[in-house]
Design an enzyme around this catalytic site. Sequence first.
Site, PDB file in Angstrom:
ATOM      1  N   GLN A 109       0.840  -1.195   0.000  1.00  0.00           N
ATOM      2  CA  GLN A 109       0.000   0.000   0.000  1.00  0.00           C
ATOM      3  C   GLN A 109       0.878   1.250   0.000  1.00  0.00           C
ATOM      4  OE1 GLN A 109      -1.886  -1.559   3.784  1.00  0.00           O
ATOM      5  NE2 GLN A 109      -3.693  -0.703   2.828  1.00  0.00           N
ATOM      6  N   ILE A 111       3.624   4.107  -1.075  1.00  0.00           N
ATOM      7  CA  ILE A 111       3.870   4.818  -2.327  1.00  0.00           C
ATOM      8  C   ILE A 111       5.294   5.356  -2.395  1.00  0.00           C
ATOM      9  CG2 ILE A 111       1.444   5.466  -2.633  1.00  0.00           C
ATOM     10  CD1 ILE A 111       2.090   8.173  -1.411  1.00  0.00           C
ATOM     11  N   HIS A 129      -1.294   1.353  -4.437  1.00  0.00           N
ATOM     12  CA  HIS A 129      -1.694   2.762  -4.363  1.00  0.00           C
ATOM     13  C   HIS A 129      -0.786   3.668  -5.192  1.00  0.00           C
ATOM     14  CE1 HIS A 129      -3.995   1.766  -0.400  1.00  0.00           C
ATOM     15  NE2 HIS A 129      -4.632   1.370  -1.474  1.00  0.00           N
ATOM     16  N   CYS A 140      -1.807  10.863 -21.731  1.00  0.00           N
ATOM     17  CA  CYS A 140      -1.175   9.845 -22.579  1.00  0.00           C
ATOM     18  C   CYS A 140      -0.507   8.743 -21.755  1.00  0.00           C
ATOM     19  CB  CYS A 140      -0.153  10.489 -23.529  1.00  0.00           C
ATOM     20  SG  CYS A 140       1.362  11.043 -22.718  1.00  0.00           S
ATOM     21  N   ASP A 246       6.409  -3.819  16.737  1.00  0.00           N
ATOM     22  CA  ASP A 246       7.071  -3.149  15.624  1.00  0.00           C
ATOM     23  C   ASP A 246       7.601  -4.162  14.608  1.00  0.00           C
ATOM     24  OD1 ASP A 246       8.327  -0.350  14.848  1.00  0.00           O
ATOM     25  OD2 ASP A 246       9.838  -1.884  14.467  1.00  0.00           O
TER      26      ASP A 246
HETATM   27 ZN   LIG Z   1       0.939  13.189 -22.120  1.00  0.00          ZN
END
Ligand SMILES: [Zn+2]
Length: 261
Positions: A109, A111, A129, A140, A246
């Site tokens: 998840q 990024i 994500h 494009c 942790d």
């Molecule tokens: Zn483009």
Amino acid sequence: MRDSMERKMDDKAEKLAGYLRAGRNILIFTGAGVSTGSGIPDFRGPQGVWKKRQPVYYHDFMRSEAARLEHWDYKLEGWEAFREARPNATHDAIVSLERAGKVLAVVTQNIDGLHRLAGTAPSRLVELHGTNSFIECQTCGRRSDPQPHFEYFRRTRKPPLCDCGGFLKPATISFGQNLRNEDLERASEAAAKADLVVALGSTLSVYPAANIPLIAAAKGAPYVVINRGATDHDGLPEVALRIEGDVGEIFPPAVEGALAG
Ligand SMILES: [Zn+2]
């Protein structure tokens, strides 16, 4: 009292190593708790960025120059703060498991691009994500390196455009934007084939991402959940092993143990 707690923890660590030792097609599912060890804060936690800023919805990004400016401003802040972030022991442990031929897929998840940077093979990696590692044209689809775009934005305060005229945006999934079908399909296919699923550092509360480990569990794969703090899957009968704490302290030594023995 403390002794018995420690013994319980040792039992769980031993169980985890056993699962990892037996796994041949492991699905690793990761969330924000895997990246906190690299200095990247949990966006949804109590100190999360959304307590300070309003997220820009995709719909608004596509329709309003002010929204694009706000989004780029927020992304520039993150880019400057985290561009030096490096993978930590958990990312590396996943790569070790992978190189031992035990990992079917790493579904994240996150990024931040840290799994890629650690060396997880792109063919095994699904960034559900999206990723901050690229900028993407919304018309494009062309992908490019973030640096020149951020430098342009910092200099001009103008949201950058593609050569084709389309709006450029970091290749993360925005609020109100659907996940990419191709990514969901790759993740679901891997989940259906996994013989073990391990969720690391995720509250498992964001859907559809959190469905992925459940697909594997429904097919009979043992489901291990490691997270500091409650998760939405706690108490589900599918969860074979739940370790509280942790990830960076628990997972790397378990992998080391599993690969040594
Ligand atoms: Zn483009």
